[in-house]
Design an enzyme around this catalytic site. Structure first.
Site, PDB file in Angstrom:
ATOM      1  N   GLU A   1       0.874  -1.164   0.000  1.00 25.39           N
ATOM      2  CA  GLU A   1       0.000   0.000   0.000  1.00 25.39           C
ATOM      3  C   GLU A   1       0.915   1.219   0.000  1.00 25.39           C
ATOM      4  O   GLU A   1       1.805   1.314   0.855  1.00 25.39           O
ATOM      5  CB  GLU A   1      -0.896   0.005   1.244  1.00 25.39           C
ATOM      6  CG  GLU A   1      -1.852   1.176   1.207  1.00 25.39           C
ATOM      7  CD  GLU A   1      -2.819   1.244   2.385  1.00 25.39           C
ATOM      8  OE1 GLU A   1      -2.869   0.301   3.190  1.00 25.39           O
ATOM      9  OE2 GLU A   1      -3.504   2.276   2.489  1.00 25.39           O
TER      10      GLU A   1
ATOM     11  N   ARG B   1       4.897 -13.240   9.432  1.00 23.38           N
ATOM     12  CA  ARG B   1       5.566 -11.963   9.195  1.00 23.38           C
ATOM     13  C   ARG B   1       6.865 -11.897   9.981  1.00 23.38           C
ATOM     14  O   ARG B   1       7.078 -12.628  10.941  1.00 23.38           O
ATOM     15  CB  ARG B   1       4.646 -10.779   9.463  1.00 23.38           C
ATOM     16  CG  ARG B   1       4.166 -10.615  10.878  1.00 23.38           C
ATOM     17  CD  ARG B   1       3.032  -9.596  10.973  1.00 23.38           C
ATOM     18  NE  ARG B   1       3.452  -8.235  10.689  1.00 23.38           N
ATOM     19  CZ  ARG B   1       2.883  -7.477   9.740  1.00 23.38           C
ATOM     20  NH1 ARG B   1       1.916  -7.926   8.979  1.00 23.38           N
ATOM     21  NH2 ARG B   1       3.287  -6.243   9.572  1.00 23.38           N
TER      22      ARG B   1
ATOM     23  N   LYS C   1       4.148   0.783   9.585  1.00 20.86           N
ATOM     24  CA  LYS C   1       4.275   2.034   8.845  1.00 20.86           C
ATOM     25  C   LYS C   1       3.636   3.194   9.599  1.00 20.86           C
ATOM     26  O   LYS C   1       4.134   4.302   9.569  1.00 20.86           O
ATOM     27  CB  LYS C   1       3.634   1.881   7.461  1.00 20.86           C
ATOM     28  CG  LYS C   1       4.541   1.154   6.490  1.00 20.86           C
ATOM     29  CD  LYS C   1       3.963   1.147   5.095  1.00 20.86           C
ATOM     30  CE  LYS C   1       2.893   0.079   4.956  1.00 20.86           C
ATOM     31  NZ  LYS C   1       2.455  -0.111   3.573  1.00 20.86           N
TER      32      LYS C   1
HETATM   33  P1  ATP Z   1       2.448  -2.264   8.039  1.00 16.98           P
HETATM   34  O1  ATP Z   1       1.697  -3.105   9.023  1.00 16.98           O
HETATM   35  O2  ATP Z   1       3.864  -2.018   8.408  1.00 16.98           O
HETATM   36  O3  ATP Z   1       1.754  -1.025   7.647  1.00 16.98           O
HETATM   37  P2  ATP Z   1       1.354  -3.599   5.832  1.00 16.98           P
HETATM   38  O4  ATP Z   1       1.167  -5.049   5.917  1.00 16.98           O
HETATM   39  O5  ATP Z   1       0.168  -2.769   6.015  1.00 16.98           O
HETATM   40  O6  ATP Z   1       2.551  -3.185   6.775  1.00 16.98           O
HETATM   41  P3  ATP Z   1       1.595  -3.441   3.016  1.00 16.98           P
HETATM   42  O7  ATP Z   1       2.111  -2.322   2.228  1.00 16.98           O
HETATM   43  O8  ATP Z   1       0.151  -3.746   2.949  1.00 16.98           O
HETATM   44  O9  ATP Z   1       2.038  -3.151   4.501  1.00 16.98           O
HETATM   45  O10 ATP Z   1       2.455  -4.735   2.760  1.00 16.98           O
HETATM   46  C1  ATP Z   1       2.853  -5.228   1.511  1.00 16.98           C
HETATM   47  C2  ATP Z   1       3.205  -6.681   1.664  1.00 16.98           C
HETATM   48  O11 ATP Z   1       4.260  -6.830   2.598  1.00 16.98           O
HETATM   49  C3  ATP Z   1       2.022  -7.471   2.193  1.00 16.98           C
HETATM   50  O12 ATP Z   1       1.918  -8.670   1.451  1.00 16.98           O
HETATM   51  C4  ATP Z   1       2.387  -7.727   3.612  1.00 16.98           C
HETATM   52  O13 ATP Z   1       1.808  -8.918   4.069  1.00 16.98           O
HETATM   53  C5  ATP Z   1       3.908  -7.771   3.573  1.00 16.98           C
HETATM   54  N1  ATP Z   1       4.465  -7.416   4.876  1.00 16.98           N
HETATM   55  C6  ATP Z   1       4.225  -6.315   5.604  1.00 16.98           C
HETATM   56  N2  ATP Z   1       4.865  -6.355   6.786  1.00 16.98           N
HETATM   57  C7  ATP Z   1       5.552  -7.524   6.805  1.00 16.98           C
HETATM   58  C8  ATP Z   1       6.407  -8.170   7.751  1.00 16.98           C
HETATM   59  N3  ATP Z   1       6.706  -7.626   8.929  1.00 16.98           N
HETATM   60  N4  ATP Z   1       6.941  -9.370   7.411  1.00 16.98           N
HETATM   61  C9  ATP Z   1       6.672  -9.932   6.234  1.00 16.98           C
HETATM   62  N5  ATP Z   1       5.864  -9.392   5.306  1.00 16.98           N
HETATM   63  C10 ATP Z   1       5.310  -8.208   5.575  1.00 16.98           C
HETATM   64 MG    MG Z   2      -1.542  -3.502   4.567  1.00 18.07          MG
END
Ligand code: ATP
Ligand code: MG
Length: 559
Positions: A42, A266, A276
């Site tokens: 995102e 994760r 984020k």
């Molecule tokens: P955050 O919780 O930090 O905002 P998010 O999951 O909302 O992270 P996205 O931009 O939606 O962030 O993530 C893009 C991809 O990265 C998704 O497939 C998500 O599952 C993966 N991802 C995010 N954080 C992690 C993590 N700590 N370990 C592994 N994969 C991750």
């Molecule tokens: Mg997300």
């Protein structure tokens, strides 16, 4: 890749991880000619180390099995998203060494998603709900109590279609109405209790501008986007496993290409926060200098800190892919950084706490240039020229007046080798009026020049710089940003900011051999006997700044 050499880590063959097993069995069964994965960030912040794991998995699997990976921005939330983030995400993925097949946006599919929503309305599978957010939440029920049906659930197809079109046309205010799927308010899976498909949001979108004032929800978007792109393996983190039945339901209901979702654990790291939202708060409150502050776990932060993409990939390979959440030790990542830099980085001498050494038997004004290896791991490799003169700096801590027996560096009447050059002897210790040592008067032994005559060895070797040629640099020493090991378990009455390390950044000075300032390697360099450092973008003119990447040694060993 890490170059072969005596310092390269030994790569042991490993068992397939569960995703590789699934893919191999799918390919063997002839389900697909080749696989297509996607990385779906995102664009509401910068990528962090957790994303690096997801990137390595998604791009890495496609690479391994001759498939492709799409980069798809999940941009359904216009108020939080921005092109600044889109650009940084692309830069970070390229830096990791991966390239995507197609650059796509969920917003590319807004027309198609809208069409499918009308189709669901026509099939009696969706309805417009006028309830407030609170009423909808309350009506959902709980795990042990079924939900209650909305009073608007049985609107006619015509009425639903008319209102939904009015929603799209901008007739209603934010929150006034939503479109919901008509599934089952008593389903044991809460996700099936008439999930919201569209909400009204009068906000400009970074790509579609003001074309839309209704935006699709994640669950209604993600699977369909995967399906449109014919993603074979849609890999995401564990918290999405409860969404999977709904992901499948939309695909089945619409009768479109059957993408499948798989979940992995994760990445959590000790002493590190990877959300984020919280990282954005640190930036906005000025608690760090920006998204790329070298203390941040963002990819641009660790890059500025001197971590390499190779080290990150080594780390991701080492931690593997599991289906159980676990906390990884940040020291393993630091170990990978050291492994990679030890094999590749150029060496220079820098004295941080100087003590002057005068060679009393050195011909005044004489300069001798030594050819010193840039990287001892490559014995035939490039060299740098290091000037040696009669007045030098050594590290204050490499001299001890009252030295214990096991102290093998310089002491009164003792000998030490100045790295790459001569053995010197300390004959006289000069002190100031406060009794502090300010100068060592020494003699050098000309017969100990490496490669000339007989090799005489002494127990200690220390680094040094010529006072005449020394270049002043500023050093930014970084420590952990947070003091708490598990930043995911913060007590109710505390805030994550309460655990910020007040000493995470300290400034120091250094006196460097001149070749350091000519380094063109583009990666962190080793300050011999000290650690790894990388030049910072804040350097300007004579103000040269180095960031500490990591120390040279650590007692940590991976299992
Ligand atoms: P955050 O919780 O930090 O905002 P998010 O999951 O909302 O992270 P996205 O931009 O939606 O962030 O993530 C893009 C991809 O990265 C998704 O497939 C998500 O599952 C993966 N991802 C995010 N954080 C992690 C993590 N700590 N370990 C592994 N994969 C991750
Ligand atoms: Mg997300």
């Amino acid at each position: 890749m890490v170059e072969e050499g005596k310092n390269a880590p030994v790569q042991e063959p490993r068992k397939l991880n569960f995703l590789e097993e699934i893919i191999e069995s799918d390919l063997k069964a002839g389900k697909f000619d080749s696989i297509i994965t996607r990385f779906p960030p995102e664009p509401n912040g910068y990528l962090h180390l957790g994303h690096a794991k997801s990137i390595c998995i998604n791009f890495g699997l496609a690479q391994k099995y001759g498939g492709k990976t799409n980069l798809r921005f999940d941009d359904t939330n216009p108020t939080k998203e921005d092109t600044e983030y889109v650009d940084s995400i692309k830069e970070d993925i390229r830096w990791m060494g991966f390239s995507w097949e197609n650059e796509r946006y969920a917003s590319d599919y807004f027309d198609q998603l809208y069409e499918w929503a009308e189709q669901m309305i026509l099939n009696g599978q969706a309805y417009v709900d006028d309830q407030t957010q609170e009423e909808i939440s309350k009506g959902r029920g709980t795990i042990d109590r079924p939900g209650t049906e909305s009073p608007y659930r049985n609107r006619s197809v015509e009425e639903n279609l008319r209102i939904f079109r009015e929603m799209k046309a901008g007739k209603y205010a934010d929150g006034e109405k939503v479109l919901r799927a008509k599934i089952d308010m008593a389903s044991p899976n809460m996700m099936f209790r008439d999930p919201i498909l569209y909400r009204i949001k009068h906000a400009s979108h970074h790509r579609t501008g003001d074309k839309w004032c209704i935006y699709p929800m994640y669950d209604y978007t993600h699977g369909q986007c995967d399906s449109i792109e014919k993603i074979t393996h849609s890999i995401c983190t564990l918290e999405f496993d409860v969404h999977r039945p709904l992901y499948d339901w939309f695909i089945q209901t619409l009768g479109i290409y059957p993408s499948h979702q798989y979940e992995f654990a994760r990445l959590n790291l000790t002493y590190t926060l990877m959300s984020k939202r919280k990282l954005l708060e640190l930036v906005q409150k000025g608690l760090v200098s920006g998204w790329d502050d070298p203390r941040m776990p963002t990819l641009c932060g660790v890059r500025r800190r001197g971590y390499t993409a190779e080290a990150l990939k080594m780390f991701c390979e080492k931690i593997g892919v599991s289906k159980r959440d676990q906390m990884m030790d940040i020291q393993l990542l630091e170990w990978c950084v050291r492994q990679d830099l030890n094999a590749r980085s150029n060496r220079y001498m820098v004295v941080q706490k100087p003590l002057k050494v005068t060679l009393t038997n050195w011909e005044p004004g004489k300069v001798e240039w030594f050819d010193c290896p840039l990287n001892p791991a490559e014995p035939e490799g490039a060299t740098r020229k290091v000037p040696f003169t009669g007045e030098l700096y050594i590290e204050r801590e490499d001299f001890m007046e009252e030295a214990p027996k096991k102290f093998f560096r310089l002491k009164p009447d003792g000998e030490v080798r100045l790295k790459y050059t001569y053995i010197i002897r300390c004959n006289e210790v000069v002190k100031d009026e406060n009794g502090e040592v300010v100068e060592l008067r020494c003699t050098y032994d000309p017969s100990t020049r490496p490669g000339c005559g007989e090799w005489r060895s002494v127990k200690g070797t220390i680094h040094w710089v010529s006072t005449e040629y020394a270049r002043a640099i500023t050093i930014r020493n970084y420590d952990r940003l947070f003091l708490k090991e598990d930043m995911n378990s913060i007590p109710e009455d505390k805030d994550y900011k309460d655990y910020l390390n007040p000493e995470s950044l300290t400034q120091g000075k250094g006196l460097a051999e001149p070749a350091l300032l000519e380094d063109k390697s583009g990666i962190a360099v080793q300050f011999e006997r000290t650690g790894y450092y990388i030049i910072d973008k804040d350097s300007a003119g004579d103000n040269v700044i180095f960031n500490k990447t990591t120390s040279l040694k650590d007692s940590y060993r991976p299992e």
